[in-house]
Design a protein around this motif. Structure first.
Motif, PDB file in Angstrom:
ATOM      1  N   LEU A 161       9.789   7.678   2.468  1.00  0.00           N
ATOM      2  CA  LEU A 161       9.886   6.488   2.919  1.00  0.00           C
ATOM      3  C   LEU A 161       8.812   6.175   4.169  1.00  0.00           C
ATOM      4  CD1 LEU A 161      13.704   5.622   3.015  1.00  0.00           C
ATOM      5  CD2 LEU A 161      11.635   4.599   1.756  1.00  0.00           C
ATOM      6  N   VAL A 162       8.717   7.154   4.997  1.00  0.00           N
ATOM      7  CA  VAL A 162       8.029   7.149   6.193  1.00  0.00           C
ATOM      8  C   VAL A 162       6.340   7.010   5.635  1.00  0.00           C
ATOM      9  CG1 VAL A 162       7.212   8.247   8.345  1.00  0.00           C
ATOM     10  CG2 VAL A 162       9.461   8.473   7.906  1.00  0.00           C
ATOM     11  N   ARG A 164       5.594   6.182   2.439  1.00  0.00           N
ATOM     12  CA  ARG A 164       5.121   4.672   2.040  1.00  0.00           C
ATOM     13  C   ARG A 164       4.863   3.856   3.007  1.00  0.00           C
ATOM     14  NH1 ARG A 164      10.617   1.432   0.052  1.00  0.00           N
ATOM     15  NH2 ARG A 164      10.500   0.706   1.935  1.00  0.00           N
ATOM     16  N   ASP A 165       5.434   3.945   4.137  1.00  0.00           N
ATOM     17  CA  ASP A 165       5.112   2.761   5.312  1.00  0.00           C
ATOM     18  C   ASP A 165       3.546   3.119   5.575  1.00  0.00           C
ATOM     19  OD1 ASP A 165       7.511   1.729   5.359  1.00  0.00           O
ATOM     20  OD2 ASP A 165       7.990   2.421   7.354  1.00  0.00           O
ATOM     21  N   GLY A 168       1.046   2.916   2.206  1.00  0.00           N
ATOM     22  CA  GLY A 168       1.265   1.873   1.340  1.00  0.00           C
ATOM     23  C   GLY A 168       1.240   2.396  -0.176  1.00  0.00           C
ATOM     24  N   ILE A 169       2.084   3.474  -0.462  1.00  0.00           N
ATOM     25  CA  ILE A 169       1.967   3.933  -1.922  1.00  0.00           C
ATOM     26  C   ILE A 169       3.386   4.095  -2.146  1.00  0.00           C
ATOM     27  CG2 ILE A 169      -0.220   5.036  -2.174  1.00  0.00           C
ATOM     28  CD1 ILE A 169       1.615   7.542  -1.336  1.00  0.00           C
ATOM     29  N   ARG A 170       3.807   3.982  -3.538  1.00  0.00           N
ATOM     30  CA  ARG A 170       5.116   4.419  -3.834  1.00  0.00           C
ATOM     31  C   ARG A 170       5.398   5.674  -4.317  1.00  0.00           C
ATOM     32  NH1 ARG A 170       9.922   2.527  -6.115  1.00  0.00           N
ATOM     33  NH2 ARG A 170      10.189   3.750  -7.791  1.00  0.00           N
ATOM     34  N   SER A 196      -5.403   3.217  -7.229  1.00  0.00           N
ATOM     35  CA  SER A 196      -5.130   2.016  -6.847  1.00  0.00           C
ATOM     36  C   SER A 196      -6.254   1.316  -6.277  1.00  0.00           C
ATOM     37  CB  SER A 196      -4.062   1.827  -5.988  1.00  0.00           C
ATOM     38  OG  SER A 196      -4.256   2.540  -4.696  1.00  0.00           O
ATOM     39  N   GLU A 197      -7.468   2.060  -6.142  1.00  0.00           N
ATOM     40  CA  GLU A 197      -8.624   1.349  -5.642  1.00  0.00           C
ATOM     41  C   GLU A 197      -9.442   0.401  -6.625  1.00  0.00           C
ATOM     42  OE1 GLU A 197     -11.226   4.604  -4.332  1.00  0.00           O
ATOM     43  OE2 GLU A 197     -10.106   4.796  -2.696  1.00  0.00           O
TER      44      GLU A 197
ATOM     45  N   MET B   1      -9.065  -2.989  -1.942  1.00  0.00           N
ATOM     46  CA  MET B   1      -8.221  -1.779  -2.655  1.00  0.00           C
ATOM     47  C   MET B   1      -6.886  -2.369  -3.072  1.00  0.00           C
ATOM     48  SD  MET B   1      -6.808   1.790  -1.062  1.00  0.00           S
ATOM     49  CE  MET B   1      -5.390   1.293  -0.393  1.00  0.00           C
ATOM     50  N   GLN B   2      -6.472  -2.151  -4.179  1.00  0.00           N
ATOM     51  CA  GLN B   2      -5.068  -3.023  -4.749  1.00  0.00           C
ATOM     52  C   GLN B   2      -3.949  -1.783  -4.614  1.00  0.00           C
ATOM     53  OE1 GLN B   2      -5.558  -3.909  -8.502  1.00  0.00           O
ATOM     54  NE2 GLN B   2      -3.379  -5.027  -8.619  1.00  0.00           N
ATOM     55  N   THR B   3      -3.125  -2.205  -3.725  1.00  0.00           N
ATOM     56  CA  THR B   3      -1.892  -1.387  -3.726  1.00  0.00           C
ATOM     57  C   THR B   3      -0.764  -1.444  -4.880  1.00  0.00           C
ATOM     58  OG1 THR B   3      -1.044  -2.584  -1.985  1.00  0.00           O
ATOM     59  CG2 THR B   3      -2.142  -0.614  -1.160  1.00  0.00           C
ATOM     60  N   GLU B   4      -0.054  -0.261  -5.055  1.00  0.00           N
ATOM     61  CA  GLU B   4       1.027  -0.608  -6.053  1.00  0.00           C
ATOM     62  C   GLU B   4       2.141  -1.456  -5.501  1.00  0.00           C
ATOM     63  OE1 GLU B   4       2.920   3.030  -7.448  1.00  0.00           O
ATOM     64  OE2 GLU B   4       0.999   3.980  -7.055  1.00  0.00           O
ATOM     65  N   GLN B   6       4.689  -3.319  -3.775  1.00  0.00           N
ATOM     66  CA  GLN B   6       5.521  -2.898  -2.415  1.00  0.00           C
ATOM     67  C   GLN B   6       6.749  -3.728  -2.266  1.00  0.00           C
ATOM     68  OE1 GLN B   6       4.756  -0.016  -0.464  1.00  0.00           O
ATOM     69  NE2 GLN B   6       3.579   0.367  -2.177  1.00  0.00           N
ATOM     70  N   PRO B   7       7.594  -2.994  -1.642  1.00  0.00           N
ATOM     71  CA  PRO B   7       8.841  -3.892  -1.128  1.00  0.00           C
ATOM     72  C   PRO B   7       8.458  -4.869  -0.041  1.00  0.00           C
ATOM     73  CG  PRO B   7       9.096  -1.611  -0.381  1.00  0.00           C
ATOM     74  CD  PRO B   7       7.846  -1.922  -1.334  1.00  0.00           C
ATOM     75  N   TYR B   9       9.546  -5.013   2.834  1.00  0.00           N
ATOM     76  CA  TYR B   9       9.675  -4.562   4.172  1.00  0.00           C
ATOM     77  C   TYR B   9       9.283  -3.164   4.244  1.00  0.00           C
ATOM     78  CZ  TYR B   9      12.883  -8.403   5.150  1.00  0.00           C
ATOM     79  OH  TYR B   9      13.367  -9.573   5.477  1.00  0.00           O
ATOM     80  N   LYS B  10       8.759  -2.810   5.462  1.00  0.00           N
ATOM     81  CA  LYS B  10       8.368  -1.333   5.595  1.00  0.00           C
ATOM     82  C   LYS B  10      10.015  -0.927   6.071  1.00  0.00           C
ATOM     83  CE  LYS B  10       3.853  -0.828   7.402  1.00  0.00           C
ATOM     84  NZ  LYS B  10       3.156  -0.268   8.200  1.00  0.00           N
ATOM     85  N   PHE B  11      10.093   0.576   5.897  1.00  0.00           N
ATOM     86  CA  PHE B  11      11.077   1.179   6.043  1.00  0.00           C
ATOM     87  C   PHE B  11      11.588   0.863   7.586  1.00  0.00           C
ATOM     88  CE2 PHE B  11      13.354   5.340   7.081  1.00  0.00           C
ATOM     89  CZ  PHE B  11      14.591   4.759   6.503  1.00  0.00           C
TER      90      PHE B  11
END
Ligand code: SF4
Ligand code: SF4
Lengths: 197, 352
Positions: A161-162, A164-165, A168-170, A196-197, B1-4, B6-7, B9-11
C-alpha cells in the motif's frame, strides 16, 4: 585479509557523530573495510552492495579494530568481520565491481534508477517493520524477505500500500508470493511503470 | 504516462483520519499472529447430527489419539519454532483433554478452544473459549441430543471473560437467535455469529438458500443494533457472511487446501494437526470437510477476509469496514482484546 586499524581521534567522522559523544558511524566502519579490501587487491574497485550487515558495538576514538575479510566463492564478494579486543563490532557481506570508465551509458542510468528504487523500498520496509541495526543503504537487496527478514502477508500488504501511494501502481495480491526480495520488488515496480508508459 | 486504474484515495490519506488511524494502529499490533489448528481428542461427550468431525470425509476420527503430554509438548515447541503464534484447539471435544490443552498453553500463550461447553475447561488455560450454539434448547435437544444445553453452557462459563458463544445460523434456527442473544445479554455474556456451511457432498435441508441468507442477514442486523455490547460482529461481517457467493469466491481462500503457494501467509505456515499429530496439506484449512463453494464459516472468514487488506484500502468507508471486520476477529479470538465501536455502520459491498 587481515588488518589492524586504530581509529583516528581527529577524524571528521567523530566530530560529526556526535560532538558531545563521539562514535564512529556505521558508514565509517564500512568505508574502512572497503579501503582495506581495495588496498589488498591492488586494483581500483568500488563497493557495489552490502548484505546482512550487523552493527553490534559502538566504536570510540582511538579504539583498535581488527578487520578480517575473506573472499567468498562468488567473484568480488567478501564476508567481513570487525572486532575490538575480541568483541564483535560489525559483520556482513560486501560486494565490489571493478571501476569502469566513468562515461555514463543507458544501462548505468537504468541500474541507477533501480538502485534508487531499491533504497527506497528498503527504507519503507525498515520503517514499517521497525527494523534496527540496518539502514536503507546497508539493506541486502537479495535477502529473502520471508525466510530471512520474517515478513508475512500482512506486512507485505502494508508495504504494497505504501508503494502504491509512492509509485502509483497496483500490486496484485496474487503477486505477493513472487515478491521475495527487495530487488525483485524493485524490478516488479520498474516493469509496471514501463508497461504503463 | 498512463497509470493503472487507481483507487480514489492514497493509503496515507485514508489513515490520515485520526479515528481510522487509531483503529489501524490498534489492529496492526496483531499482525504477528500466525495460526495453526490441532485436534486434541477424537472423543466427544455428545453426538450431534451432521457433526463435521464424525461425519466428515477426512475421517479424522479414525486417527489414533496420542495422549502423551511429552509428545504434544515437543510438537508445540516445534510449532513455536516454526513461527506459530496462535493456536486453535478443536475436536472432537478438547475439554476432554485438558492436560494437553494446558501443555499447549504453557508453550504458546495465545489461542482459542472450540468446545461444546458442557465440560468446563480449567481456568488456568487462559485461551479464548468458543462455545458452539446451534439454536435454543429445544432445537439443541432435537439435533444435539443434549438437554438444557444453553442453560448448562451459561452456567459453566458464568462470569468467565474467556467465553464467547458462537451461534451457527442454519435455515432452521434463524429466528431462535433472538431468544439465545437475549438470554446471553441478560447473563452478561457475549455472542458472535457463524453460518452453517455445507460439508462436501451435503445437499440436505441445512444448506442455505438465497432466501435463508437474506433472512439471516436481517436477523443479524437487528440483533447487532439492539445488543451492541453482547454481539461481537459488524455490518461488514454480516454482509461478507450472508452473500450468495461463498467466502472463497469473494476473497480467494488462502488456506493450503485451496492455495497451492507455499511462499507466504497461510499457504506457507498453516497446518491442521489430527490427534495422531500428523497433518495433510491437501486437507489443511480450519474447516477441512466443508464444501468450499458453500463456505461462510466464521473461522474461515477470520483468516480469509482479514488477509485481504490491500483490496479494501480504496476509500475511508471500505477500509473502515475492513477494520471493523479485523477488530471483530481479534475480539472473538484473542483473550484480552476489547472490541471497539464499529466505524462503518452503513453497508459496504464485499470486495470480491
Ligand atoms: S459437540 Fe462438536 S464434536 Fe461433539 S458431536 Fe457435536 S459437533 Fe461433533
Ligand atoms: S472450506 Fe472454506 S476455509 Fe476451507 S479451504 Fe474451503 S474456502 Fe477455504
Amino acid at each position: 585479509m587481515n588488518a589492524r586499524v586504530t581509529t583516528d581521534r581527529d577524524s571528521p567522522w567523530f566530530s560529526g557523530h556526535f560532538p558531545e559523544d563521539p562514535i564512529l558511524p556505521g558508514i565509517g566502519l564500512l568505508n574502512m573495510v572497503a579501503d582495506c579490501i581495495a588496498a589488498a587487491k591492488e586494483e581500483t574497485i568500488v563497493m557495489a552492495g552490502l548484505g546482512r550487515v550487523k552493527f553490534r558495538k559502538i566504536v570510540r576514538p582511538g579504539e583498535q579494530l581488527d578487520i578480517l575479510a575473506t573472499s567468498d566463492n562468488k567473484r568480488d564478494q567478501y564476508t567481513f568481520r570487525i572486532t575490538s579486543g575480541g568483541q564483535d563490532v560489525c559483520s556482513g557481506i560486501m560486494r565490489f565491481t571493478p571501476q569502469e570508465n566513468p562515461q555514463v551509458n543507458n544501462s548505468e542510468v537504468m541500474s541507477n534508477e533501480i538502485s534508487q528504487t531499491i533504497t527506497r523500498i528498503a527504507a519503507i520496509i525498515i520503517d514499517e517493520l521497525k527494523l534496527e541495526d540496518v539502514t536503507p543503504e546497508t539493506f541486502d537487496a537479495d535477502l529473502d524477505l520471508v525466510d530471512e527478514v520474517g515478513i508475512d502477508s500482512m506486512d507485505l500488504a502494508t508495504i504494497a500500500l505504501v508503494l502504491r501511494d509512492e509509485y502509483g501502481i497496483r500490486i496484485d495480491e496474487d503477486d505477493y508470493p513472487k515478491l521475495t526480495t527487495v530487488r525483485i520488488i524493485a524490478e516488479y515496480i520498474d516493469n509496471k511503470l514501463k508497461s504503463s508508459e | 504516462m498512463q497509470t493503472e486504474k487507481q483507487p480514489g484515495y492514497k493509503f496515507s490519506e485514508i489513515i490520515a483520519d485520526p479515528v481510522i488511524r487509531k483503529r489501524w494502529e490498534k489492529v496492526q499490533k496483531y499482525f504477528f499472529l500466525r495460526e495453526s489448528t490441532y485436534d486434541m481428542s477424537n472423543r466427544c461427550n455428545i453426538r450431534c447430527e451432521g457433526c463435521y468431525y464424525f461425519a466428515g470425509e477426512s475421517k479424522k476420527q479414525f486417527a489414533d489419539e496420542n495422549r502423551d503430554p511429552a509428545a504434544w509438548k515437543q510438537l508445540f515447541e516445534a510449532e513455536k519454532e516454526r513461527g506459530i503464534t496462535f493456536v486453535v484447539l478443536a475436536g472432537a471435544e478438547p475439554a476432554l483433554a485438558p492436560e494437553l490443552c494446558r501443555v499447549c498453553f504453557d508453550v504458546i500463550p495465545l489461542g482459542a478452544i472450540a468446545t461444546n461447553g458442557l465440560k468446563p475447561i480449567p481456568q488456568d488455560i487462559d485461551y479464548r473459549i468458543h462455545i458452539s450454539t446451534w439454536g435454543n434448547d429445544t432445537t439443541s435437544l432435537a439435533v444435539r441430543k443434549a438437554p438444557d444445553m444453553l442453560v448448562r453452557q451459561m452456567e459453566n462459563y458464568k462470569d468467565d471473560p474467556r467465553a464467547v458463544f458462537v451461534y451457527t445460523f442454519s435455515p432452521v434456527n434463524i429466528d431462535e437467535a433472538r431468544e439465545v442473544t437475549e438470554l446471553l445479554a441478560k447473563g452478561g455474556q457475549q455472542i458472535t455469529f457463524n453460518m452453517f456451511s455445507a460439508p462436501v457432498g451435503y445437499n440436505g435441508h441445512l444448506r442455505h438458500t438465497p432466501e435463508t441468507l437474506a433472512q439471516t442477514r436481517r436477523v443479524m442486523t437487528e440483533l447487532l443494533a439492539e445488543f451492541p455490547t453482547t454481539v461481537l460482529f459488524s455490518p461488514y461481517n454480516i454482509l461478507a457472511h450472508t452473500e450468495e457467493k461463498g467466502l472463497h469466491e469473494l476473497f480467494s481462500c488462502s488456506y493450503p487446501r485451496m492455495n497451492p503457494s507455499t511462499d507466504i501467509g497461510l499457504g506457507r505456515s498453516f497446518r491442521q494437526y489430527r490427534t495422531d499429530l500428523a497433518w495433510d496439506r491437501e486437507a489443511a484449512c480450519c474447516v477441512p470437510d466443508t464444501d468450499c463453494d458453500d463456505c461462510r464459516h466464521y473461522a474461515a472468514g477470520s483468516a480469509v477476509v482479514t488477509a485481504r487488506m490491500y483490496r479494501h484500502a480504496t476509500d475511508p468507508a471500505t477500509f473502515s469496514a475492513w477494520l471493523d471486520y479485523v477488530d471483530t476477529y481479534l475480539a472473538v479470538w484473542v483473550r484480552g482484546y476489547d472490541k471497539g465501536k464499529n466505524l462503518c455502520e452503513h453497508p459496504v459491498i464485499p470486495i470480491g
